[in-house]
Design a protein around this motif. Structure first.
Motif, PDB file in Angstrom:
ATOM      1  N   LEU A 198       0.828  -1.208   0.000  1.00  0.00           N
ATOM      2  CA  LEU A 198       0.000   0.000   0.000  1.00  0.00           C
ATOM      3  C   LEU A 198       0.863   1.258   0.000  1.00  0.00           C
ATOM      4  N   MET A 199       1.959   1.235   0.762  1.00  0.00           N
ATOM      5  CA  MET A 199       2.858   2.393   0.788  1.00  0.00           C
ATOM      6  C   MET A 199       3.496   2.630  -0.583  1.00  0.00           C
ATOM      7  N   VAL A 200       3.953   1.564  -1.223  1.00  0.00           N
ATOM      8  CA  VAL A 200       4.561   1.695  -2.551  1.00  0.00           C
ATOM      9  C   VAL A 200       3.547   2.250  -3.539  1.00  0.00           C
ATOM     10  N   HIS A 201       2.334   1.731  -3.478  1.00  0.00           N
ATOM     11  CA  HIS A 201       1.283   2.206  -4.381  1.00  0.00           C
ATOM     12  C   HIS A 201       0.868   3.645  -4.052  1.00  0.00           C
ATOM     13  N   GLY A 202       0.932   3.991  -2.776  1.00  0.00           N
ATOM     14  CA  GLY A 202       0.531   5.338  -2.357  1.00  0.00           C
ATOM     15  C   GLY A 202       1.634   6.384  -2.434  1.00  0.00           C
ATOM     16  N   TRP A 203       2.895   5.948  -2.599  1.00  0.00           N
ATOM     17  CA  TRP A 203       4.011   6.889  -2.616  1.00  0.00           C
ATOM     18  C   TRP A 203       3.863   7.997  -3.658  1.00  0.00           C
ATOM     19  N   PRO A 204       3.535   7.698  -4.918  1.00  0.00           N
ATOM     20  CA  PRO A 204       3.355   8.796  -5.877  1.00  0.00           C
ATOM     21  C   PRO A 204       2.211   9.740  -5.486  1.00  0.00           C
ATOM     22  N   LYS A 205       1.180   9.182  -4.857  1.00  0.00           N
ATOM     23  CA  LYS A 205       0.041  10.012  -4.453  1.00  0.00           C
ATOM     24  C   LYS A 205       0.417  10.941  -3.302  1.00  0.00           C
ATOM     25  N   ILE A 206       1.212  10.448  -2.354  1.00  0.00           N
ATOM     26  CA  ILE A 206       1.570  11.279  -1.204  1.00  0.00           C
ATOM     27  C   ILE A 206       2.530  12.387  -1.635  1.00  0.00           C
ATOM     28  N   GLN A 207       3.279  12.158  -2.707  1.00  0.00           N
ATOM     29  CA  GLN A 207       4.165  13.199  -3.231  1.00  0.00           C
ATOM     30  C   GLN A 207       3.388  14.309  -3.925  1.00  0.00           C
ATOM     31  N   ASN A 208       2.202  13.983  -4.432  1.00  0.00           N
ATOM     32  CA  ASN A 208       1.329  14.964  -5.087  1.00  0.00           C
ATOM     33  C   ASN A 208      -0.100  14.681  -4.640  1.00  0.00           C
ATOM     34  N   LEU A 235      -7.415  10.125  -0.070  1.00  0.00           N
ATOM     35  CA  LEU A 235      -6.938   8.905  -0.706  1.00  0.00           C
ATOM     36  C   LEU A 235      -5.431   8.749  -0.499  1.00  0.00           C
ATOM     37  N   SER A 236      -4.686   9.813  -0.727  1.00  0.00           N
ATOM     38  CA  SER A 236      -3.221   9.772  -0.594  1.00  0.00           C
ATOM     39  C   SER A 236      -2.797   9.420   0.825  1.00  0.00           C
ATOM     40  N   VAL A 237      -3.379  10.114   1.788  1.00  0.00           N
ATOM     41  CA  VAL A 237      -3.008   9.897   3.185  1.00  0.00           C
ATOM     42  C   VAL A 237      -3.434   8.505   3.653  1.00  0.00           C
ATOM     43  N   THR A 238      -4.618   8.079   3.258  1.00  0.00           N
ATOM     44  CA  THR A 238      -5.113   6.775   3.703  1.00  0.00           C
ATOM     45  C   THR A 238      -4.303   5.642   3.085  1.00  0.00           C
ATOM     46  N   GLU A 239      -3.980   5.772   1.814  1.00  0.00           N
ATOM     47  CA  GLU A 239      -3.240   4.696   1.155  1.00  0.00           C
ATOM     48  C   GLU A 239      -1.811   4.602   1.690  1.00  0.00           C
ATOM     49  N   PHE A 240      -1.104   5.713   1.711  1.00  0.00           N
ATOM     50  CA  PHE A 240       0.278   5.674   2.183  1.00  0.00           C
ATOM     51  C   PHE A 240       0.339   5.532   3.706  1.00  0.00           C
ATOM     52  N   GLY A 241      -0.368   6.400   4.420  1.00  0.00           N
ATOM     53  CA  GLY A 241      -0.353   6.361   5.885  1.00  0.00           C
ATOM     54  C   GLY A 241      -0.962   5.092   6.431  1.00  0.00           C
ATOM     55  N   GLY A 242      -2.048   4.631   5.818  1.00  0.00           N
ATOM     56  CA  GLY A 242      -2.663   3.375   6.246  1.00  0.00           C
ATOM     57  C   GLY A 242      -1.723   2.204   6.029  1.00  0.00           C
ATOM     58  N   GLY A 243      -0.997   2.234   4.922  1.00  0.00           N
ATOM     59  CA  GLY A 243      -0.009   1.193   4.666  1.00  0.00           C
ATOM     60  C   GLY A 243       1.092   1.193   5.711  1.00  0.00           C
ATOM     61  N   LEU A 244       1.553   2.382   6.072  1.00  0.00           N
ATOM     62  CA  LEU A 244       2.597   2.496   7.093  1.00  0.00           C
ATOM     63  C   LEU A 244       2.097   1.960   8.437  1.00  0.00           C
ATOM     64  N   LEU A 245       0.893   2.358   8.815  1.00  0.00           N
ATOM     65  CA  LEU A 245       0.324   1.887  10.081  1.00  0.00           C
ATOM     66  C   LEU A 245       0.128   0.365  10.072  1.00  0.00           C
ATOM     67  N   LEU A 246      -0.318  -0.169   8.939  1.00  0.00           N
ATOM     68  CA  LEU A 246      -0.462  -1.627   8.846  1.00  0.00           C
ATOM     69  C   LEU A 246       0.892  -2.316   8.991  1.00  0.00           C
TER      70      LEU A 246
END
Length: 148
Positions: free
Chosen positions: A38-48, A71-82
């Motif tokens: 999830l973090m890898v998939h969310g990384w481009p989104k969290i950058q923009n 979406l960006s915060v949930t995907e990247f941040g949620g992945g980190l928390l998981l």
């Protein structure tokens, strides 16, 4: 919770200790891999964070900029928390919702059917399992003795 009367008998009872010892490690592995994916998939989104605004607005989520950031915060941040096993159920619930939306997006909106939605179906099953089970023995939730 399951107890001894809820379980079926093992064909090879001597394997019970192996399963008991490895089950928490398997849950850790699945949680970490899911979180990192999830973090890898969310990384481009969290950058923009507003980069997906037009896409989410096109799906009916208005205002697009707000839902894109969420979406960006949930995907990247949620992945980190998981991955960490911290606030596991909350992170898993948020990412499950996102994955359910992607199932709709690929299956219905893009008319790709099962083939387009397959990965989101699989990952949503994984995240939903963490909503119900929590982070497991090797999680920060367990270390701090608090979970949702």
């Amino acid at each position: 919770m399951t107890n001894e009367t809820d379980r079926t008998a093992l064909i090879i009872p001597a394997l019970a200790p192996v399963y008991a010892a490895t089950a928490p490690l398997a849950q850790l592995w699945l949680r970490v891999i899911c979180g990192v994916a999830l973090m890898v998939h969310g990384w481009p989104k969290i950058q923009n964070p507003t980069g997906a605004a037009d896409m989410v607005a096109g799906m009916g989520f208005a205002p697009g900029w707000f839902w894109s950031i969420l979406l960006s915060v949930t995907e990247f941040g949620g992945g980190l928390l998981l991955a960490l096993g911290l606030l596991t159920r909350l992170a898993a619930a948020g990412t499950t919702v996102i994955l359910l939306v992607t199932i709709y997006f690929h299956w219905i909106k893009l008319d790709q059917g099962y083939k387009g939605a397959e990965l989101s179906l699989i990952w949503s099953a994984v995240t939903l399992s963490f909503v119900t089970k929590g982070g497991g023995r090797f999680s920060l939730d367990r270390l701090i003795k608090k979970e949702l």
